[in-house]
Design a protein around this motif. Structure first.
Motif, PDB file in Angstrom:
ATOM      1  N   LEU A 126      38.670  39.994  27.410  1.00  0.00           N
ATOM      2  CA  LEU A 126      39.777  40.919  27.248  1.00  0.00           C
ATOM      3  C   LEU A 126      39.550  42.167  28.085  1.00  0.00           C
ATOM      4  CD1 LEU A 126      41.443  41.847  23.952  1.00  0.00           C
ATOM      5  CD2 LEU A 126      40.321  43.663  25.197  1.00  0.00           C
ATOM      6  N   ILE A 127      40.638  42.767  28.554  1.00  0.00           N
ATOM      7  CA  ILE A 127      40.545  44.065  29.206  1.00  0.00           C
ATOM      8  C   ILE A 127      41.449  45.037  28.465  1.00  0.00           C
ATOM      9  CG2 ILE A 127      42.278  43.530  30.996  1.00  0.00           C
ATOM     10  CD1 ILE A 127      40.393  45.274  32.872  1.00  0.00           C
ATOM     11  N   ALA A 128      40.850  46.140  28.013  1.00  0.00           N
ATOM     12  CA  ALA A 128      41.582  47.198  27.304  1.00  0.00           C
ATOM     13  C   ALA A 128      41.616  48.425  28.209  1.00  0.00           C
ATOM     14  CB  ALA A 128      40.928  47.479  25.957  1.00  0.00           C
ATOM     15  N   THR A 129      40.631  49.299  28.078  1.00  0.00           N
ATOM     16  CA  THR A 129      40.578  50.500  28.926  1.00  0.00           C
ATOM     17  C   THR A 129      39.940  50.226  30.275  1.00  0.00           C
ATOM     18  OG1 THR A 129      38.443  51.199  28.056  1.00  0.00           O
ATOM     19  CG2 THR A 129      40.418  52.003  26.899  1.00  0.00           C
ATOM     20  N   GLY A 130      39.266  49.092  30.401  1.00  0.00           N
ATOM     21  CA  GLY A 130      38.632  48.707  31.658  1.00  0.00           C
ATOM     22  C   GLY A 130      37.199  49.175  31.806  1.00  0.00           C
ATOM     23  N   GLY A 131      36.677  49.885  30.823  1.00  0.00           N
ATOM     24  CA  GLY A 131      35.328  50.428  30.926  1.00  0.00           C
ATOM     25  C   GLY A 131      34.248  49.384  31.111  1.00  0.00           C
ATOM     26  N   THR A 132      34.295  48.335  30.319  1.00  0.00           N
ATOM     27  CA  THR A 132      33.277  47.291  30.409  1.00  0.00           C
ATOM     28  C   THR A 132      33.348  46.579  31.756  1.00  0.00           C
ATOM     29  OG1 THR A 132      33.588  46.946  28.036  1.00  0.00           O
ATOM     30  CG2 THR A 132      32.269  45.326  29.198  1.00  0.00           C
ATOM     31  N   MET A 133      34.555  46.226  32.166  1.00  0.00           N
ATOM     32  CA  MET A 133      34.743  45.527  33.439  1.00  0.00           C
ATOM     33  C   MET A 133      34.294  46.406  34.614  1.00  0.00           C
ATOM     34  SD  MET A 133      35.876  42.523  34.601  1.00  0.00           S
ATOM     35  CE  MET A 133      36.968  41.847  33.360  1.00  0.00           C
ATOM     36  N   MET A 134      34.644  47.691  34.577  1.00  0.00           N
ATOM     37  CA  MET A 134      34.221  48.607  35.651  1.00  0.00           C
ATOM     38  C   MET A 134      32.700  48.719  35.703  1.00  0.00           C
ATOM     39  SD  MET A 134      36.578  49.798  37.621  1.00  0.00           S
ATOM     40  CE  MET A 134      35.794  51.245  38.327  1.00  0.00           C
ATOM     41  N   ALA A 135      32.061  48.790  34.539  1.00  0.00           N
ATOM     42  CA  ALA A 135      30.603  48.882  34.498  1.00  0.00           C
ATOM     43  C   ALA A 135      29.969  47.630  35.104  1.00  0.00           C
ATOM     44  CB  ALA A 135      30.116  49.099  33.070  1.00  0.00           C
ATOM     45  N   GLY A 136      30.491  46.448  34.742  1.00  0.00           N
ATOM     46  CA  GLY A 136      29.989  45.205  35.320  1.00  0.00           C
ATOM     47  C   GLY A 136      30.194  45.161  36.820  1.00  0.00           C
ATOM     48  N   LYS A 137      31.345  45.613  37.266  1.00  0.00           N
ATOM     49  CA  LYS A 137      31.661  45.658  38.701  1.00  0.00           C
ATOM     50  C   LYS A 137      30.654  46.548  39.434  1.00  0.00           C
ATOM     51  CE  LYS A 137      35.502  47.219  41.713  1.00  0.00           C
ATOM     52  NZ  LYS A 137      34.705  47.980  42.635  1.00  0.00           N
ATOM     53  N   LYS A 138      30.399  47.729  38.895  1.00  0.00           N
ATOM     54  CA  LYS A 138      29.467  48.666  39.533  1.00  0.00           C
ATOM     55  C   LYS A 138      28.058  48.082  39.608  1.00  0.00           C
ATOM     56  CE  LYS A 138      32.017  52.820  38.241  1.00  0.00           C
ATOM     57  NZ  LYS A 138      32.045  53.999  37.347  1.00  0.00           N
ATOM     58  N   LEU A 139      27.621  47.418  38.537  1.00  0.00           N
ATOM     59  CA  LEU A 139      26.283  46.828  38.534  1.00  0.00           C
ATOM     60  C   LEU A 139      26.148  45.735  39.596  1.00  0.00           C
ATOM     61  CD1 LEU A 139      25.526  46.532  34.712  1.00  0.00           C
ATOM     62  CD2 LEU A 139      24.419  48.066  36.361  1.00  0.00           C
ATOM     63  N   LEU A 140      27.116  44.836  39.641  1.00  0.00           N
ATOM     64  CA  LEU A 140      27.067  43.753  40.630  1.00  0.00           C
ATOM     65  C   LEU A 140      27.111  44.303  42.047  1.00  0.00           C
ATOM     66  CD1 LEU A 140      29.421  41.264  38.802  1.00  0.00           C
ATOM     67  CD2 LEU A 140      26.987  40.873  39.296  1.00  0.00           C
ATOM     68  N   GLU A 141      27.965  45.289  42.277  1.00  0.00           N
ATOM     69  CA  GLU A 141      28.053  45.880  43.613  1.00  0.00           C
ATOM     70  C   GLU A 141      26.790  46.638  43.981  1.00  0.00           C
ATOM     71  OE1 GLU A 141      31.768  48.010  43.292  1.00  0.00           O
ATOM     72  OE2 GLU A 141      32.909  46.259  43.984  1.00  0.00           O
ATOM     73  N   ARG A 142      26.125  47.240  43.002  1.00  0.00           N
ATOM     74  CA  ARG A 142      24.868  47.934  43.261  1.00  0.00           C
ATOM     75  C   ARG A 142      23.818  46.968  43.792  1.00  0.00           C
ATOM     76  NH1 ARG A 142      22.889  51.218  38.287  1.00  0.00           N
ATOM     77  NH2 ARG A 142      25.083  51.764  38.350  1.00  0.00           N
ATOM     78  N   LEU A 143      23.895  45.712  43.358  1.00  0.00           N
ATOM     79  CA  LEU A 143      22.960  44.690  43.838  1.00  0.00           C
ATOM     80  C   LEU A 143      23.459  43.998  45.105  1.00  0.00           C
ATOM     81  CD1 LEU A 143      21.773  43.045  40.493  1.00  0.00           C
ATOM     82  CD2 LEU A 143      20.697  44.886  41.807  1.00  0.00           C
ATOM     83  N   GLY A 144      24.630  44.389  45.592  1.00  0.00           N
ATOM     84  CA  GLY A 144      25.140  43.862  46.856  1.00  0.00           C
ATOM     85  C   GLY A 144      26.062  42.664  46.746  1.00  0.00           C
ATOM     86  N   ALA A 145      26.444  42.290  45.532  1.00  0.00           N
ATOM     87  CA  ALA A 145      27.338  41.148  45.359  1.00  0.00           C
ATOM     88  C   ALA A 145      28.740  41.469  45.850  1.00  0.00           C
ATOM     89  CB  ALA A 145      27.390  40.738  43.888  1.00  0.00           C
ATOM     90  N   THR A 146      29.452  40.433  46.244  1.00  0.00           N
ATOM     91  CA  THR A 146      30.872  40.527  46.560  1.00  0.00           C
ATOM     92  C   THR A 146      31.619  39.916  45.388  1.00  0.00           C
ATOM     93  OG1 THR A 146      30.450  40.311  48.920  1.00  0.00           O
ATOM     94  CG2 THR A 146      32.691  39.806  48.156  1.00  0.00           C
ATOM     95  N   ILE A 147      32.351  40.729  44.671  1.00  0.00           N
ATOM     96  CA  ILE A 147      33.106  40.220  43.524  1.00  0.00           C
ATOM     97  C   ILE A 147      34.446  39.726  44.053  1.00  0.00           C
ATOM     98  CG2 ILE A 147      34.021  40.724  41.237  1.00  0.00           C
ATOM     99  CD1 ILE A 147      32.009  43.144  41.254  1.00  0.00           C
ATOM    100  N   ILE A 148      34.676  38.434  43.938  1.00  0.00           N
ATOM    101  CA  ILE A 148      35.899  37.864  44.503  1.00  0.00           C
ATOM    102  C   ILE A 148      37.105  38.132  43.612  1.00  0.00           C
ATOM    103  CG2 ILE A 148      34.703  36.155  45.886  1.00  0.00           C
ATOM    104  CD1 ILE A 148      36.558  34.725  43.120  1.00  0.00           C
ATOM    105  N   GLU A 149      36.868  38.254  42.314  1.00  0.00           N
ATOM    106  CA  GLU A 149      37.952  38.545  41.380  1.00  0.00           C
ATOM    107  C   GLU A 149      37.348  38.831  40.014  1.00  0.00           C
ATOM    108  OE1 GLU A 149      42.289  36.956  41.517  1.00  0.00           O
ATOM    109  OE2 GLU A 149      41.132  35.445  40.412  1.00  0.00           O
ATOM    110  N   ALA A 150      38.085  39.604  39.224  1.00  0.00           N
ATOM    111  CA  ALA A 150      37.775  39.778  37.807  1.00  0.00           C
ATOM    112  C   ALA A 150      38.777  38.923  37.051  1.00  0.00           C
ATOM    113  CB  ALA A 150      37.899  41.239  37.404  1.00  0.00           C
TER     114      ALA A 150
END
Length: 181
Positions: A126-150
């Motif tokens: 589920l996505i509500a305020t987006g906080g959890t998804m944004m945090a996951g996105k930032k973590l993956l990007e910090r490690l250099g991943a390319t997130i193709i989609e949420a």
């Protein structure tokens, strides 16, 4: 995605008023997980979308994203990355604090969870305020991943999370939405 699959799945999501606190309309996905036909329909929706995505991994957000993500990763024959609540991973981690609809939390990721350039699908229930998804996105990007989609089962559009994610340029796939929260 067929509109009928979206409605079928939405019909199996239970609303629990005032949980975990007064004023929250909690969208409970456990009824759709308990019915094998509905659960298979849900997973098939995701598999049809990502069959040709050339993923390296699926990253699931603690905890219901683990259920979806691990099954999808298995079916697509790719790795699974758990993004856990603080203090649950035994190895070296990176962490990100975020705000929830009703508080704050921190999620962590092992530092070796993915490599730079890995193509990752980020998933939660589920996505509500987006906080959890944004945090996951930032973590993956910090490690250099390319997130193709949420991707999520449920969007609560009035809470702004889907707009927040999409405003970063990250595409967001939603199976269904609930107007009002």
């Amino acid at each position: 995605m067929m509109q009928s699959a979206s409605l079928y799945i939405k019909d199996h999501i239970r609303t629990v008023p005032d949980w975990p606190q007064a004023g929250i309309q909690f969208r409970d996905i456990t009824p759709l997980l308990q019915d094998p036909t509905v659960f298979r329909t849900l997973i098939d929706v995701f598999l049809a979308r990502y069959a040709d995505a050339k993923l390296d991994s699926v990253a699931g957000l603690d905890a219901r994203g683990f259920i979806l993500g691990s099954v999808i990763a298995y079916e697509l024959n790719v790795g699974f990355i758990p993004i856990r609540k603080k203090g649950k991973l035994p190895f070296t981690t990176v962490s990100e604090e975020y705000e929830l609809e009703y508080g704050s939390a921190t999620v962590e990721l092992h530092t070796d969870a993915c490599k730079p350039g890995d193509r990752v699908l980020l998933i939660d229930d589920l996505i509500a305020t987006g906080g959890t998804m944004m945090a996951g996105k930032k973590l993956l990007e910090r490690l250099g991943a390319t997130i193709i989609e949420a991707a999520v089962i449920v969007d609560l559009p009035e809470l702004g999370g889907s707009r927040l994610i999409e405003s970063t340029g990250l595409p967001l796939f939603k199976v269904c939405d609930f107007a009002g929260h």
